[in-house]
Enzyme design. Structure first.
Site, PDB file in Angstrom:
ATOM      1  N   GLU A  16       0.857  -1.196  -0.178  1.00 45.22           N
ATOM      2  CA  GLU A  16       0.027   0.017  -0.066  1.00 45.22           C
ATOM      3  C   GLU A  16       0.717   1.425   0.063  1.00 45.22           C
ATOM      4  OE1 GLU A  16      -2.040  -0.852   3.372  1.00 45.22           O
ATOM      5  OE2 GLU A  16      -3.608  -2.113   2.507  1.00 45.22           O
ATOM      6  N   LYS A  17       0.565   2.303  -0.717  1.00 49.31           N
ATOM      7  CA  LYS A  17       1.387   3.476  -0.861  1.00 49.31           C
ATOM      8  C   LYS A  17       0.792   4.715  -0.112  1.00 49.31           C
ATOM      9  CE  LYS A  17       3.792   0.716  -3.571  1.00 49.31           C
ATOM     10  NZ  LYS A  17       4.926   0.327  -3.067  1.00 49.31           N
ATOM     11  N   HIS A  18       1.586   5.006   0.726  1.00 48.74           N
ATOM     12  CA  HIS A  18       1.338   6.332   1.590  1.00 48.74           C
ATOM     13  C   HIS A  18       2.200   7.635   1.540  1.00 48.74           C
ATOM     14  CE1 HIS A  18       0.260   2.514   3.741  1.00 48.74           C
ATOM     15  NE2 HIS A  18      -0.814   3.103   4.329  1.00 48.74           N
ATOM     16  N   HIS A  46      -4.214   4.105  -2.709  1.00 56.33           N
ATOM     17  CA  HIS A  46      -4.603   3.511  -1.084  1.00 56.33           C
ATOM     18  C   HIS A  46      -5.650   3.376  -0.919  1.00 56.33           C
ATOM     19  CE1 HIS A  46      -4.770   4.162   3.193  1.00 56.33           C
ATOM     20  NE2 HIS A  46      -3.705   3.903   3.298  1.00 56.33           N
ATOM     21  N   HIS A  52     -10.236   2.261   6.721  1.00 62.50           N
ATOM     22  CA  HIS A  52      -8.595   2.585   6.138  1.00 62.50           C
ATOM     23  C   HIS A  52      -8.600   3.389   5.248  1.00 62.50           C
ATOM     24  CE1 HIS A  52      -4.787   0.642   4.787  1.00 62.50           C
ATOM     25  NE2 HIS A  52      -4.451   1.631   5.272  1.00 62.50           N
ATOM     26  N   CYS A 103      -2.212   8.293   7.572  1.00 59.31           N
ATOM     27  CA  CYS A 103      -3.254   7.194   7.158  1.00 59.31           C
ATOM     28  C   CYS A 103      -3.654   6.793   8.561  1.00 59.31           C
ATOM     29  CB  CYS A 103      -2.480   5.968   6.466  1.00 59.31           C
ATOM     30  SG  CYS A 103      -3.433   4.213   6.616  1.00 59.31           S
ATOM     31  N   HIS A 106      -1.655   3.403   9.493  1.00 61.43           N
ATOM     32  CA  HIS A 106      -0.333   3.343   9.042  1.00 61.43           C
ATOM     33  C   HIS A 106       0.566   4.372   9.542  1.00 61.43           C
ATOM     34  CE1 HIS A 106      -2.007  -0.005   6.442  1.00 61.43           C
ATOM     35  NE2 HIS A 106      -0.996  -0.638   7.261  1.00 61.43           N
TER      36      HIS A 106
HETATM   37 FE   LIG Z   1      -2.654   2.749   5.338  1.00 63.91          FE
END
Ligand SMILES: [Fe+2]
Length: 115
Positions: A16-18, A46, A52, A103, A106
């Site tokens: 997953e890209k943050h 994302h 989420h 996020c 995350h």
């Molecule tokens: Fe995330």
């Protein structure tokens, strides 16, 4: 602990890209202002659900004299808005832009772009 200890960058990315992606666009045509665009999940979206999601993005500009300016913050409604925002500013005042994204699962992510 220092604040920097909780910031994650591209080295921490999983599937997953943050990391916020920063692009600059000089004014052209009828546009009167330069743009700085921040996108999370530019190439790999994302998740964007209540459970989420990217809750907010914040942009800072580092002026040519080193002074840091908080250029703004955008909050997003999960499932209704994508984590993309454009800020109108004057690119020639700055030597770099730095962005944070959050996020809800995350944590806080960072990136900078020298211009
Ligand atoms: Fe995330």
């Amino acid at each position: 602990m220092k604040f920097a200890d909780i910031l994650k960058d591209v080295a921490s990315e999983g599937k997953e890209k943050h990391v916020p992606s920063i692009d600059t666009f000089p004014a052209h045509g009828s546009e009167k202002a330069d743009l700085v665009r921040v996108i999370v999940g530019k190439e790999t979206p994302h998740p964007n659900t209540v459970e989420h999601h990217i809750a907010w993005v914040e942009l800072f500009g580092v002026k040519t004299d080193g002074v840091v300016i908080n250029l703004g913050r955008a909050g997003f409604a999960p499932s209704f808005t994508e984590p993309t925002v454009s800020f109108h500013t004057s690119l020639d005042q700055f030597k770099a832009f730095c962005a944070l994204s959050y996020c809800n699962i995350h944590g806080v992510w960072e990136s900078c772009l020298e211009v």
